[in-house]
Design a protein around this motif. Structure first.
Motif: not given
Length: 98
Positions: A59-61, A10-19, A93-98
């Motif tokens: 976050e979407y990008i 299995y694979l899993h990932a964590y991601m984040d963006a600083s605006y 971690d951003n609800l708008g990007a989910i």
């Protein structure tokens, strides 16, 4: 007696963006890490190519970047005869990007 066993990879990932964290160009930063069975196999932190209008857009990008990298890692593993189970979980971690 059949000695072959089905191994679940299995694979899993964590991601984040600083605006807009780049103060000169107002560009956001993308960051992610991808784990294969708990071990990190790929990571990246870089400026996004264009300015985002919101933190959700940044976050979407970032999400698009991590999904491209997941597909790349899955293809490498597949070429080695390792078949990764689906779905691949990406933690955001951003609800708008989910």
């Amino acid at each position: 007696k059949d000695s072959t066993k089905l191994i679940m990879w299995y694979l899993h990932a964590y991601m984040d963006a600083s605006y807009a964290s780049d103060k000169d160009k107002r560009l956001s930063v993308t960051g992610f890490i991808i784990y294969f069975c708990g071990a990190p196999v790929s990571y990246k932190s870089k400026l996004q190519p264009s300015a985002s209008l919101s933190s959700s857009a940044a976050e979407y990008i970032s999400c698009a970047e991590v999904v491209k990298e997941i597909m790349y890692v899955r293809n490498i593993l597949r070429s080695l005869g390792i078949f990764v189970g689906l779905p691949v979980v990406v933690r955001i971690d951003n609800l708008g990007a989910i």
